[in-house]
Design a protein around this motif. Structure first.
Motif, PDB file in Angstrom:
ATOM      1  N   THR A  37       0.852  -1.196   0.000  1.00 39.57           N
ATOM      2  CA  THR A  37       0.000   0.000   0.000  1.00 39.57           C
ATOM      3  C   THR A  37       0.884   1.241   0.000  1.00 39.57           C
ATOM      4  O   THR A  37       2.006   1.230   0.521  1.00 39.57           O
ATOM      5  N   GLY A  38       0.378   2.292  -0.573  1.00 39.95           N
ATOM      6  CA  GLY A  38       1.110   3.554  -0.600  1.00 39.95           C
ATOM      7  C   GLY A  38       0.153   4.716  -0.747  1.00 39.95           C
ATOM      8  O   GLY A  38      -0.944   4.571  -1.301  1.00 39.95           O
ATOM      9  N   SER A  39       0.538   5.865  -0.247  1.00 39.80           N
ATOM     10  CA  SER A  39      -0.298   7.047  -0.394  1.00 39.80           C
ATOM     11  C   SER A  39       0.571   8.298  -0.365  1.00 39.80           C
ATOM     12  O   SER A  39       1.652   8.312   0.243  1.00 39.80           O
ATOM     13  N   ILE A  40       0.087   9.328  -1.050  1.00 35.58           N
ATOM     14  CA  ILE A  40       0.739  10.629  -1.019  1.00 35.58           C
ATOM     15  C   ILE A  40      -0.357  11.688  -0.965  1.00 35.58           C
ATOM     16  O   ILE A  40      -1.369  11.591  -1.653  1.00 35.58           O
ATOM     17  N   GLY A  41      -0.154  12.665  -0.114  1.00 28.52           N
ATOM     18  CA  GLY A  41      -1.120  13.745   0.027  1.00 28.52           C
ATOM     19  C   GLY A  41      -0.415  15.091   0.024  1.00 28.52           C
ATOM     20  O   GLY A  41       0.730  15.202   0.483  1.00 28.52           O
ATOM     21  N   TYR A  42      -1.083  16.098  -0.513  1.00 28.02           N
ATOM     22  CA  TYR A  42      -0.474  17.427  -0.573  1.00 28.02           C
ATOM     23  C   TYR A  42      -1.555  18.483  -0.338  1.00 28.02           C
ATOM     24  O   TYR A  42      -2.633  18.425  -0.940  1.00 28.02           O
ATOM     25  N   VAL A  43      -1.259  19.433   0.522  1.00 30.40           N
ATOM     26  CA  VAL A  43      -2.153  20.548   0.817  1.00 30.40           C
ATOM     27  C   VAL A  43      -1.339  21.824   0.738  1.00 30.40           C
ATOM     28  O   VAL A  43      -0.229  21.901   1.283  1.00 30.40           O
ATOM     29  N   THR A  44      -1.857  22.835   0.059  1.00 33.20           N
ATOM     30  CA  THR A  44      -1.174  24.121  -0.013  1.00 33.20           C
ATOM     31  C   THR A  44      -2.217  25.227  -0.038  1.00 33.20           C
ATOM     32  O   THR A  44      -3.354  25.015  -0.483  1.00 33.20           O
ATOM     33  N   GLY A  45      -1.834  26.381   0.439  1.00 34.73           N
ATOM     34  CA  GLY A  45      -2.788  27.478   0.418  1.00 34.73           C
ATOM     35  C   GLY A  45      -2.236  28.733   1.064  1.00 34.73           C
ATOM     36  O   GLY A  45      -1.196  28.719   1.727  1.00 34.73           O
ATOM     37  N   ARG A  46      -2.942  29.823   0.815  1.00 30.74           N
ATOM     38  CA  ARG A  46      -2.569  31.113   1.395  1.00 30.74           C
ATOM     39  C   ARG A  46      -3.780  31.701   2.103  1.00 30.74           C
ATOM     40  O   ARG A  46      -4.903  31.660   1.604  1.00 30.74           O
ATOM     41  N   THR A  47      -3.526  32.274   3.280  1.00 26.20           N
ATOM     42  CA  THR A  47      -4.535  33.007   4.024  1.00 26.20           C
ATOM     43  C   THR A  47      -4.083  34.454   4.134  1.00 26.20           C
ATOM     44  O   THR A  47      -3.039  34.740   4.727  1.00 26.20           O
ATOM     45  N   ASP A  48      -4.846  35.353   3.533  1.00 26.46           N
ATOM     46  CA  ASP A  48      -4.570  36.783   3.656  1.00 26.46           C
ATOM     47  C   ASP A  48      -5.253  37.289   4.916  1.00 26.46           C
ATOM     48  O   ASP A  48      -6.449  37.045   5.134  1.00 26.46           O
ATOM     49  N   LEU A  49      -4.499  37.998   5.721  1.00 24.91           N
ATOM     50  CA  LEU A  49      -4.980  38.419   7.026  1.00 24.91           C
ATOM     51  C   LEU A  49      -5.120  39.934   7.098  1.00 24.91           C
ATOM     52  O   LEU A  49      -4.369  40.674   6.475  1.00 24.91           O
TER      53      LEU A  49
END
Length: 199
Positions: A37-49
């Motif tokens: 079994t194998g898995s890859i996950g990716y999350v990216t993002g920008r929060t303007d404050l």
């Protein structure tokens, strides 16, 4: 007569967030006794404050507005005007996270099965604050022609490995025995960078 509550000078336009993510999972059985079994996950993002707290911001400069300043460059606002906050400064947070995992289970004999799991989790966070060098706002702020950029960056990485084996024996027709052994590895890496510059 009506009023427009979404007027550009009355709304808080800086609070925005954009996130993107994806994940892929794979399971394979190359042989009867082996499962991978194998898995890859990716999350990216920008929060303007928005500039708040000690930085003021459109909300607080309006909330603490002072009528005696109405005929000044602040137009009654407590500190900067809303459009100065929007155009003269920015602050945001970027986040990236990558997760990887790999596992293999092997059953070579009816009395033996063992497995190995490996994992990696890396998160990078970057916080940025900028005041632009913009002399247009000098009548409101004496430091408007002094730009600066401040940045905080950190990265946290976790690495794990987990191995386990089970041995099964029949002691008699109604009773069997299972003996298990294994081990785990856990590692945490941390890095932090701070930078500041002005002109």
């Amino acid at each position: 007569e009506s009023s427009d509550i979404a007027h550009p000078l009355l709304e808080e336009r800086e609070n925005k967030r954009k996130m993107y993510n994806g994940r892929l999972n794979i399971t394979a059985t190359p042989w009867d006794a082996v499962e991978v079994t194998g898995s890859i996950g990716y999350v990216t993002g920008r929060t303007d404050l928005s500039w708040e707290a000690g930085g003021g911001g459109p909300t607080w400069t309006t909330y603490y507005a002072q009528p005696q300043r109405l005929n000044t460059p602040q137009r009654g606002f407590y500190s900067w005007t809303p459009e100065m906050y929007w155009e003269a400064a920015d602050t945001w947070q970027d986040v990236d996270r990558t997760t990887l995992s790999f596992g293999i289970t092997h059953r070579p004999f009816p009395w033996l099965n063992h497995r190995l799991n490996l994992g990696r989790d890396v998160t990078r966070e970057e916080d940025v604050e900028i005041q632009y060098n913009d002399p247009r706002w000098l009548e409101i702020s004496s430091s408007a022609d002094i730009g600066y950029k401040e940045m905080w960056s950190r990265q946290i990485a976790y690495t794990t490995a987990d191995y386990a084996a089970n041995l099964t024996f029949d002691l008699n027709q109604d009773l069997n025995s299972v003996t298990s052994f294994g081990g785990q590895l856990y590692r945490r890496d941390y890095a932090h960078v701070y930078a500041y510059g002005e002109n």
